[in-house]
Design an enzyme around this catalytic site. Structure first.
Site, PDB file in Angstrom:
ATOM      1  N   ASP A   1       0.798  -1.083   0.081  1.00 30.67           N
ATOM      2  CA  ASP A   1       0.410   0.384   0.036  1.00 30.67           C
ATOM      3  C   ASP A   1       0.828   1.064   0.278  1.00 30.67           C
ATOM      4  O   ASP A   1       0.483   2.514  -0.574  1.00 30.67           O
ATOM      5  CB  ASP A   1      -1.244   0.068   1.718  1.00 30.67           C
ATOM      6  CG  ASP A   1      -1.979  -1.295   1.343  1.00 30.67           C
ATOM      7  OD1 ASP A   1      -2.382  -1.486   0.251  1.00 30.67           O
ATOM      8  OD2 ASP A   1      -1.636  -2.185   2.754  1.00 30.67           O
TER       9      ASP A   1
ATOM     10  N   HIS B   1      -5.856  -3.252   5.695  1.00 32.40           N
ATOM     11  CA  HIS B   1      -4.928  -3.941   4.117  1.00 32.40           C
ATOM     12  C   HIS B   1      -6.036  -4.614   3.103  1.00 32.40           C
ATOM     13  O   HIS B   1      -5.892  -6.014   3.027  1.00 32.40           O
ATOM     14  CB  HIS B   1      -3.488  -4.978   4.119  1.00 32.40           C
ATOM     15  CG  HIS B   1      -3.105  -4.853   2.537  1.00 32.40           C
ATOM     16  ND1 HIS B   1      -2.797  -4.387   1.757  1.00 32.40           N
ATOM     17  CD2 HIS B   1      -3.370  -6.426   1.916  1.00 32.40           C
ATOM     18  CE1 HIS B   1      -2.887  -4.889   0.556  1.00 32.40           C
ATOM     19  NE2 HIS B   1      -3.471  -6.035   0.903  1.00 32.40           N
TER      20      HIS B   1
HETATM   21  P1  NAD Z   1       0.126 -18.665  -5.569  1.00 35.51           P
HETATM   22  O1  NAD Z   1      -1.074 -18.750  -5.440  1.00 35.51           O
HETATM   23  O2  NAD Z   1       0.706 -18.045  -6.503  1.00 35.51           O
HETATM   24  O3  NAD Z   1       0.838 -18.802  -4.576  1.00 35.51           O
HETATM   25  C1  NAD Z   1       0.588 -19.045  -3.339  1.00 35.51           C
HETATM   26  C2  NAD Z   1       2.138 -20.670  -2.447  1.00 35.51           C
HETATM   27  O4  NAD Z   1       1.729 -20.564  -1.359  1.00 35.51           O
HETATM   28  C3  NAD Z   1       1.936 -21.868  -3.600  1.00 35.51           C
HETATM   29  O5  NAD Z   1       2.883 -22.025  -4.083  1.00 35.51           O
HETATM   30  C4  NAD Z   1       0.973 -22.644  -2.750  1.00 35.51           C
HETATM   31  O6  NAD Z   1       1.397 -24.125  -3.159  1.00 35.51           O
HETATM   32  C5  NAD Z   1       1.621 -22.232  -1.818  1.00 35.51           C
HETATM   33  N1  NAD Z   1       0.926 -23.271   0.041  1.00 35.51           N
HETATM   34  C6  NAD Z   1      -0.935 -23.291  -0.309  1.00 35.51           C
HETATM   35  N2  NAD Z   1      -0.813 -24.392   1.107  1.00 35.51           N
HETATM   36  C7  NAD Z   1       0.220 -23.450   1.747  1.00 35.51           C
HETATM   37  C8  NAD Z   1       0.476 -24.784   2.646  1.00 35.51           C
HETATM   38  N3  NAD Z   1      -0.288 -25.069   3.577  1.00 35.51           N
HETATM   39  N4  NAD Z   1       1.855 -24.219   3.016  1.00 35.51           N
HETATM   40  C9  NAD Z   1       2.864 -23.768   2.462  1.00 35.51           C
HETATM   41  N5  NAD Z   1       2.914 -23.402   0.773  1.00 35.51           N
HETATM   42  C10 NAD Z   1       1.294 -23.712   0.501  1.00 35.51           C
HETATM   43  O7  NAD Z   1      -0.471 -17.268  -4.948  1.00 35.51           O
HETATM   44  P2  NAD Z   1       0.631 -15.518  -4.327  1.00 35.51           P
HETATM   45  O8  NAD Z   1      -0.236 -14.610  -5.694  1.00 35.51           O
HETATM   46  O9  NAD Z   1       2.077 -15.878  -4.211  1.00 35.51           O
HETATM   47  O10 NAD Z   1      -0.564 -14.729  -3.589  1.00 35.51           O
HETATM   48  C11 NAD Z   1      -0.169 -16.046  -2.404  1.00 35.51           C
HETATM   49  C12 NAD Z   1      -1.232 -14.367  -0.775  1.00 35.51           C
HETATM   50  O11 NAD Z   1      -0.184 -13.521  -0.473  1.00 35.51           O
HETATM   51  C13 NAD Z   1      -2.598 -14.470  -1.375  1.00 35.51           C
HETATM   52  O12 NAD Z   1      -2.922 -14.718   0.035  1.00 35.51           O
HETATM   53  C14 NAD Z   1      -2.648 -12.906  -1.669  1.00 35.51           C
HETATM   54  O13 NAD Z   1      -3.890 -12.584  -1.458  1.00 35.51           O
HETATM   55  C15 NAD Z   1      -1.320 -12.465  -0.691  1.00 35.51           C
HETATM   56  N6  NAD Z   1      -1.255 -11.374  -1.386  1.00 35.51           N
HETATM   57  C16 NAD Z   1      -1.081 -10.565  -0.344  1.00 35.51           C
HETATM   58  C17 NAD Z   1      -0.889  -8.476  -0.576  1.00 35.51           C
HETATM   59  C18 NAD Z   1       0.069  -7.787   0.739  1.00 35.51           C
HETATM   60  O14 NAD Z   1      -0.217  -6.455   0.583  1.00 35.51           O
HETATM   61  N7  NAD Z   1      -0.331  -8.140   2.199  1.00 35.51           N
HETATM   62  C19 NAD Z   1       0.095  -8.411  -1.715  1.00 35.51           C
HETATM   63  C20 NAD Z   1      -0.338  -9.932  -2.735  1.00 35.51           C
HETATM   64  C21 NAD Z   1      -1.132 -10.745  -2.720  1.00 35.51           C
HETATM   65  C1  LMR Z   2      -3.011  -6.327  -2.988  1.00 35.53           C
HETATM   66  O1  LMR Z   2      -2.845  -5.622  -2.721  1.00 35.53           O
HETATM   67  O2  LMR Z   2      -2.713  -6.630  -4.372  1.00 35.53           O
HETATM   68  C2  LMR Z   2      -3.174  -7.639  -2.510  1.00 35.53           C
HETATM   69  O3  LMR Z   2      -3.709  -7.729  -1.227  1.00 35.53           O
HETATM   70  C3  LMR Z   2      -3.841  -9.132  -3.727  1.00 35.53           C
HETATM   71  C4  LMR Z   2      -5.666  -8.815  -3.136  1.00 35.53           C
HETATM   72  O4  LMR Z   2      -5.940  -9.440  -3.322  1.00 35.53           O
HETATM   73  O5  LMR Z   2      -5.700  -7.411  -3.706  1.00 35.53           O
END
Ligand code: NAD
Ligand code: LMR
Length: 357
Positions: free
Chosen positions: A194, A221
């Site tokens: 953010d 967030h």
């Molecule tokens: P993705 O699906 O590409 O990757 C997630 C990974 O987690 C996969 O490799 C999967 O195998 C793994 N996984 C699933 N269960 C698991 C477990 N029990 N133990 C270990 N690994 C496990 O998803 P992504 O795009 O990398 O996003 C991951 C998370 O981050 C989502 O929840 C998304 O919403 C969040 N996110 C948060 C922010 C933020 O600002 N905080 C920003 C973007 C995404």
């Molecule tokens: C973001 O802000 O990009 C992450 O929290 C992923 C989402 O679901 O928007």
């Protein structure tokens, strides 16, 4: 001429990253023996585990952490594909030793002795979903991973990325409390994206280099809980009402902008990995004892009546050393704060009741 035994030993050491170490290869709770570590001779660094390392965020995050000179050991954990990602990353000629861990039975080995654990494990959004729609799957994933942390590296700093952050951080806190190891200074929900977005969008409006801009973002967030404090932007500046509304809306909906553009292929991964590394680096610099390391994060807090809230925090040897107050808000921000708190209260409560049921 080297003896057969010493050649074998050297080859075993070189290929060590492909075989996760057995528990007997680690010393108590202080990580890998330097004897097993290809980076021996390099300056001592921190041990970092990434849980969800093979995912969309995980892979670029792992690559950037491998480039961080503060990291000496990098553990990659996922339920799929870690051998491939580990083999690939381990060819980078940087100092950190990389090891891969696959599946639940290797979670504990991945965590033993870690100084910092970064969690991007879990499912991402698709168009039309809210972050809260991820709760049912991600809450259980975060709970299991935090139980592992409680057991294997209870003193580690935890950077929680998995959504919905407004609920997963309270879940993590409850798991740590149940295990009797909760230290609120060490649990940080990552809201850095953010801030990164805000710096970029504000710089666009002001015609500045984003690296010169610093926008505090408070609250949480998700949607209206993301509250950029445009009255506190550095360098000091002012915005018209239209600019304020445009910027606030774009920042609050930045995640959705990416989710829609990716059209079903996930959410922000590259900008998130960048933001996660920026934040992790700040945590490591704090651990190293650097002065004046200040970033925004969603943490246990008394800044408002809510038990968790994102504000600027100072990072140090123990994690969070100081939580800064909100500072003076204008009328627009005060209204935004009330809206943010209302939504946040429900998300926090949802996380707590999941973890305590
Ligand atoms: P993705 O699906 O590409 O990757 C997630 C990974 O987690 C996969 O490799 C999967 O195998 C793994 N996984 C699933 N269960 C698991 C477990 N029990 N133990 C270990 N690994 C496990 O998803 P992504 O795009 O990398 O996003 C991951 C998370 O981050 C989502 O929840 C998304 O919403 C969040 N996110 C948060 C922010 C933020 O600002 N905080 C920003 C973007 C995404
Ligand atoms: C973001 O802000 O990009 C992450 O929290 C992923 C989402 O679901 O928007």
């Amino acid at each position: 001429m080297e003896s057969g035994a010493s050649v074998k030993q050297r080859i075993a050491r070189i290929s060590a990253h492909l075989n996760p170490p057995a528990i007997s290869q680690v010393e108590g709770s202080c990580g890998l023996r330097t004897g097993n570590c290809r980076a021996k001779g390099g300056s001592p660094g921190f041990k970092v585990a990434i849980l969800g390392a093979a995912g969309g965020i995980g892979q670029p995050l792992v690559m950037l952490m491998k480039m961080n000179p503060l990291v000496s050991v990098l553990h990659l954990y996922d339920v799929v594909n870690t051998p491939g990602v580990t083999a690939d990353i381990s060819h980078m000629d940087t100092g950190a030793v990389v090891r891969g861990f696959l599946g639940k039975e290797q979670l504990e080995d991945a965590l033993i002795g870690m100084d910092l654990v970064i969690i991007p494990a879990g499912v991402p959004r698709k168009p039309g979903m809210t972050r809260d729609d991820l709760f049912n799957i991600n809450a259980g994933i975060v709970k299991t991973l935090c139980e592992g942390i409680s057991k294997c590296c209870p003193k580690a700093i935890v950077n929680l990325i998995s959504n919905p952050v407004n609920s997963t951080v309270p879940i993590a806190a409850e798991v740590f409390k149940k295990a009797g190891i909760y230290d609120p200074r060490k649990l940080l929900g990552v809201t850095m994206l953010d801030v990164v977005r805000s710096n970029t969008f504000v710089a666009e409006v002001l015609g500045l280099d984003p690296r010169e801009v610093d926008v505090p973002v408070v609250g949480g967030h998700a949607g209206a809980t993301i509250l950029p404090l445009l009255s506190q932007v550095k360098p000091p500046c002012s915005f018209t009402v239209e600019e304020t509304e445009h910027l606030t809306s774009r920042i609050q909906n930045g995640g959705t902008e990416v989710v829609e553009a990716k059209a079903g292929a996930g959410s922000a991964t590259l900008s998130m990995a960048y933001a996660a590394v920026k934040f992790a680096d700040a945590c490591l610099r704090g651990l190293r004892g650097d002065a004046g390391v200040v970033e925004c994060a969603f943490v246990s807090s008394q800044v408002t009546e809510l038990p968790f809230f994102a504000t600027r925090v100072r990072l140090g040897c123990n994690g969070i050393e100081e939580i800064y107050p909100l500072g003076p808000l204008n009328e627009y921000e005060r209204a935004g704060l009330e809206k943010a708190k209302k939504e946040l209260a429900g998300s926090i409560e949802k996380g707590i009741s999941f973890a305590t049921k």
